[in-house]
Motif scaffolding. Structure first.
Motif, PDB file in Angstrom:
ATOM      1  N   ASN A 191      39.046  33.850  15.441  1.00  0.00           N
ATOM      2  CA  ASN A 191      39.895  32.688  15.994  1.00  0.00           C
ATOM      3  C   ASN A 191      41.204  32.576  15.267  1.00  0.00           C
ATOM      4  OD1 ASN A 191      38.331  30.878  18.096  1.00  0.00           O
ATOM      5  ND2 ASN A 191      37.011  31.574  16.133  1.00  0.00           N
ATOM      6  N   CYS A 192      42.392  32.946  15.805  1.00  0.00           N
ATOM      7  CA  CYS A 192      43.670  33.053  15.296  1.00  0.00           C
ATOM      8  C   CYS A 192      44.777  32.261  15.965  1.00  0.00           C
ATOM      9  CB  CYS A 192      44.104  34.439  14.833  1.00  0.00           C
ATOM     10  SG  CYS A 192      44.271  35.477  16.315  1.00  0.00           S
ATOM     11  N   ASN A 251      47.030  31.726  10.683  1.00  0.00           N
ATOM     12  CA  ASN A 251      45.651  30.854  10.643  1.00  0.00           C
ATOM     13  C   ASN A 251      44.607  31.536  11.342  1.00  0.00           C
ATOM     14  OD1 ASN A 251      46.219  28.625   8.950  1.00  0.00           O
ATOM     15  ND2 ASN A 251      47.075  27.679  10.665  1.00  0.00           N
ATOM     16  N   GLU A 269      31.945  23.808   9.528  1.00  0.00           N
ATOM     17  CA  GLU A 269      32.063  23.337  10.858  1.00  0.00           C
ATOM     18  C   GLU A 269      30.633  22.954  11.547  1.00  0.00           C
ATOM     19  OE1 GLU A 269      34.755  24.678  13.298  1.00  0.00           O
ATOM     20  OE2 GLU A 269      36.473  23.667  12.193  1.00  0.00           O
ATOM     21  N   ARG A 323      46.507  21.133  18.237  1.00  0.00           N
ATOM     22  CA  ARG A 323      46.291  22.094  17.033  1.00  0.00           C
ATOM     23  C   ARG A 323      45.382  23.141  17.198  1.00  0.00           C
ATOM     24  NH1 ARG A 323      49.016  20.289  12.923  1.00  0.00           N
ATOM     25  NH2 ARG A 323      47.678  21.413  11.418  1.00  0.00           N
ATOM     26  N   THR A 383      44.680  25.268  19.595  1.00  0.00           N
ATOM     27  CA  THR A 383      45.136  26.190  20.502  1.00  0.00           C
ATOM     28  C   THR A 383      45.111  27.474  19.616  1.00  0.00           C
ATOM     29  OG1 THR A 383      46.715  24.800  21.408  1.00  0.00           O
ATOM     30  CG2 THR A 383      46.982  26.917  22.118  1.00  0.00           C
ATOM     31  N   GLU A 418      33.780  33.331  12.576  1.00  0.00           N
ATOM     32  CA  GLU A 418      32.486  32.908  12.823  1.00  0.00           C
ATOM     33  C   GLU A 418      31.605  34.039  12.484  1.00  0.00           C
ATOM     34  OE1 GLU A 418      32.176  31.912  17.069  1.00  0.00           O
ATOM     35  OE2 GLU A 418      34.307  31.969  17.292  1.00  0.00           O
ATOM     36  N   ARG A 455      34.429  33.996  28.800  1.00  0.00           N
ATOM     37  CA  ARG A 455      33.956  34.311  27.605  1.00  0.00           C
ATOM     38  C   ARG A 455      33.864  35.803  27.445  1.00  0.00           C
ATOM     39  NH1 ARG A 455      31.614  31.118  23.381  1.00  0.00           N
ATOM     40  NH2 ARG A 455      32.065  29.183  23.719  1.00  0.00           N
ATOM     41  N   ASN A 475      51.341  23.841  15.578  1.00  0.00           N
ATOM     42  CA  ASN A 475      50.691  25.110  16.098  1.00  0.00           C
ATOM     43  C   ASN A 475      51.868  25.967  17.204  1.00  0.00           C
ATOM     44  OD1 ASN A 475      49.190  26.874  17.687  1.00  0.00           O
ATOM     45  ND2 ASN A 475      47.279  25.938  17.452  1.00  0.00           N
TER      46      ASN A 475
HETATM   47  P1  ADP Z   1      33.007  29.727  19.722  1.00  0.00           P
HETATM   48  O1  ADP Z   1      32.824  28.448  20.892  1.00  0.00           O
HETATM   49  O2  ADP Z   1      33.650  31.043  19.902  1.00  0.00           O
HETATM   50  O3  ADP Z   1      31.310  29.641  19.088  1.00  0.00           O
HETATM   51  P2  ADP Z   1      33.046  28.360  17.090  1.00  0.00           P
HETATM   52  O4  ADP Z   1      33.022  26.607  17.446  1.00  0.00           O
HETATM   53  O5  ADP Z   1      32.047  28.790  16.448  1.00  0.00           O
HETATM   54  O6  ADP Z   1      33.684  28.957  18.485  1.00  0.00           O
HETATM   55  O7  ADP Z   1      34.456  28.420  16.017  1.00  0.00           O
HETATM   56  C1  ADP Z   1      35.506  28.223  16.389  1.00  0.00           C
HETATM   57  C2  ADP Z   1      36.614  28.696  15.282  1.00  0.00           C
HETATM   58  O8  ADP Z   1      37.692  28.476  15.610  1.00  0.00           O
HETATM   59  C3  ADP Z   1      36.262  27.645  13.916  1.00  0.00           C
HETATM   60  O9  ADP Z   1      36.009  28.516  12.733  1.00  0.00           O
HETATM   61  C4  ADP Z   1      37.602  26.687  13.885  1.00  0.00           C
HETATM   62  O10 ADP Z   1      37.857  26.132  12.660  1.00  0.00           O
HETATM   63  C5  ADP Z   1      38.404  27.578  14.453  1.00  0.00           C
HETATM   64  N1  ADP Z   1      39.782  27.307  15.066  1.00  0.00           N
HETATM   65  C6  ADP Z   1      39.986  26.064  15.369  1.00  0.00           C
HETATM   66  N2  ADP Z   1      41.288  25.627  15.449  1.00  0.00           N
HETATM   67  C7  ADP Z   1      42.012  26.878  15.141  1.00  0.00           C
HETATM   68  C8  ADP Z   1      43.348  27.229  15.089  1.00  0.00           C
HETATM   69  N3  ADP Z   1      44.214  26.621  15.370  1.00  0.00           N
HETATM   70  N4  ADP Z   1      43.488  28.480  14.441  1.00  0.00           N
HETATM   71  C9  ADP Z   1      42.729  29.344  13.921  1.00  0.00           C
HETATM   72  N5  ADP Z   1      41.503  29.074  14.285  1.00  0.00           N
HETATM   73  C10 ADP Z   1      40.967  27.971  14.675  1.00  0.00           C
END
Ligand code: ADP
Ligand code: MG
Ligand code: MG
Ligand code: MG
Ligand code: MG
Length: 441
Positions: free
Chosen positions: A244-245, A126, A181, A325, A327, A130, A313, A253
């Motif tokens: 994010n992965c 998954n 989102e 979920r 993570t 961003e 960060r 998860n």
């Molecule tokens: P940041 O804090 O780095 O700005 P964002 O809130 O902009 O983070 O983006 C977080 C991203 O991570 C979103 O696209 C969200 O859907 C994704 N994400 C959340 N959970 C998972 C997961 N389990 N696996 C992969 N991606 C996820």
């Protein structure tokens, strides 16, 4: 099969679709398409539509230049801004040779292969990208680097056409099946970010390509230029595409373990270790332009040093604080000029190398790397990411695993294009040189 085709054809008729865009990506991730009238769709779905592969960047093969596009029915979307009376729709296509075999240089095929390999071990990959980009003014009908606004992170701005573009984007993308989102102003002036909910890597790579196309189209409608160039302006933040992965197994998860260190599973640790092991080669794919490396410098939130952390960060790989979920590991180096199919493919393969071979990651870096001295960094064994396209290109050529993932054809093309680009850049006389040397020597 013919039932499935009939179902698609009657759906097109019911939606009043008159014209269909058949889309695919070249090696550089640039969207390509051919438009066909809806009545050609039956042929497209049964035989495919042929095109000249030798005219597509990175596809060129002397022996056989004719190739076929086969629409993937699951990617059907109506183009939201097309005329109600004369709907356009699109399908994303897989590329085949005229002998009916999948073309090994098709980026979508390369990602699919890695996804299928992980699936054999029970894993789904998954990703949540961003997307950062700038909205610049058009000057006399041409893109410019003239700022549209002077705002910053999360600023709310009255009567800013850029806000209208973002709203248009969120509406159209939602109609095209995106689950948005958040959308917000980013740190740099005229810089924006839109995040959509994570999903399986293939669907998300399709979405990244779609996103860029929609952003450029809708910005133009308001006389702005959306650019995904990583570092268009010296001295301010560039645009990244954090990825994010996570891996999912049996619907759970697989990165989460309530009893693990940092509540991370062994799988998560090994996956991170694999990413770090192959990061130099990944960089060539995730940061494919000369300009990509103007972003990967200290001082602008972009990563420079190789490491991971669950605390801060500033690292290349960050583990955000959410668990359960959500993570996940966030790779912060990729930028939006990358081909998302190839980028997700090499990330998955690298991570799975870690998981399969149970590679241990180095210790996590829990202080701000940018505040460490060079001596402290070298003591902690922290090295730099490749600092230009040539270094990254050489690193990829030496990474056997990643070369296998990309396949002979694509590796040769990447190498050729990389050397070409580096050569041209090396020969260019830049503004910087003129300013620096002309009067002084
Ligand atoms: P940041 O804090 O780095 O700005 P964002 O809130 O902009 O983070 O983006 C977080 C991203 O991570 C979103 O696209 C969200 O859907 C994704 N994400 C959340 N959970 C998972 C997961 N389990 N696996 C992969 N991606 C996820
Ligand atoms: Mg973000
Ligand atoms: Mg951001
Ligand atoms: Mg966000
Ligand atoms: Mg992020």
């Amino acid at each position: 099969v013919s039932d499935e085709i009939d179902a698609i054809l009657s759906k097109l008729e019911g939606d009043n679709v008159r014209s269909v865009l058949l889309q695919f990506s070249d090696l550089e991730g640039k969207p390509k398409n051919v438009a066909i009238p809806t009545k050609q769709m039956k042929k497209a779905l049964t035989d495919g539509i042929s095109f000249d592969g030798s005219s597509i960047q990175g596809f060129a093969r002397l022996e056989e230049s004719d190739m076929l596009l086969r629409p993937d029915p699951s990617t059907y979307q109506i183009i939201p801004w097309s005329d109600d009376q004369f709907r356009s729709a699109r399908f994303i296509c897989d590329v085949y040779t005229t002998h009916g075999e999948p073309f090994p240089g098709d980026p979508r095929r390369i990602l699919r292969t890695q996804i299928e390999k992980a699936a054999k071990l029970g894993y789904t990959f998954n990703v949540g990208p961003e997307m950062e980009f700038f909205l610049f003014r058009m000057v006399d009908g041409h893109a410019s680097v003239n700022l549209q606004d002077h705002n910053g992170y999360f600023d709310q701005t009255p009567a800013n056409p850029a806000e209208d573009v973002r709203r248009d984007l969120v509406i159209s993308l939602s109609e095209m099946g995106f689950n948005i989102e958040a959308s917000h102003h980013e740190v740099a002036p005229s810089q924006h970010e839109i995040d959509f909910t994570y999903g399986d890597a293939l669907g998300m790579a399709d979405k990244v390509v779609t996103f860029k196309f929609v952003a450029k189209t809708l910005a133009l409608k308001r006389n702005l230029h959306a650019t995904f160039m990583p570092k268009p302006i010296y001295g301010i933040n560039g645009s990244g595409m954090h990825v994010n992965c996570s891996l999912m197994k049996d619907g759970e998860n697989a990165f989460f373990d309530p009893n693990g260190d940092h509540q991370l599973s062994d799988t998560a640790r090994h996956f991170i270790a694999g990413l770090l092991k192959h990061i130099d080669g990944i960089t060539r794919v995730a940061n494919p332009t000369i300009n990509s490396y103007k972003r990967l410098i200290p001082g602008y939130e972009a990563p420079v040093y190789v490491g991971w952390s669950a605390m801060n960060r500033s690292t290349l790989i960050r583990v955000p604080s959410s668990r359960g979920r959500s993570t996940r590991a966030e790779l912060r180096s990729p930028d939006p000029t990358c081909n998302p199919y190839l980028t997700f493919a090499v990330m998955l393969a690298a991570g799975m190398d870690g998981v399969i071979n149970k590679i241990e990651p180095p210790e996590s870096i829990d202080k701000n790397i940018f505040r460490m001295t060079a001596a402290e960094r070298s003591e902690a064994g922290i090295r730099c990411l490749p600092w230009n396209l040539q270094v990254a290109n050489n690193a990829l050529m030496e990474d056997k695993l990643l070369c296998d993932v990309l396949g002979e054809h694509v590796v040769a093309q990447i190498n050729r294009l990389g050397e070409l680009e580096w050569g041209e850049f090396s020969r260019a006389i830049t503004d910087w040189e003129i300013k620096r040397y002309l009067a002084n020597y």
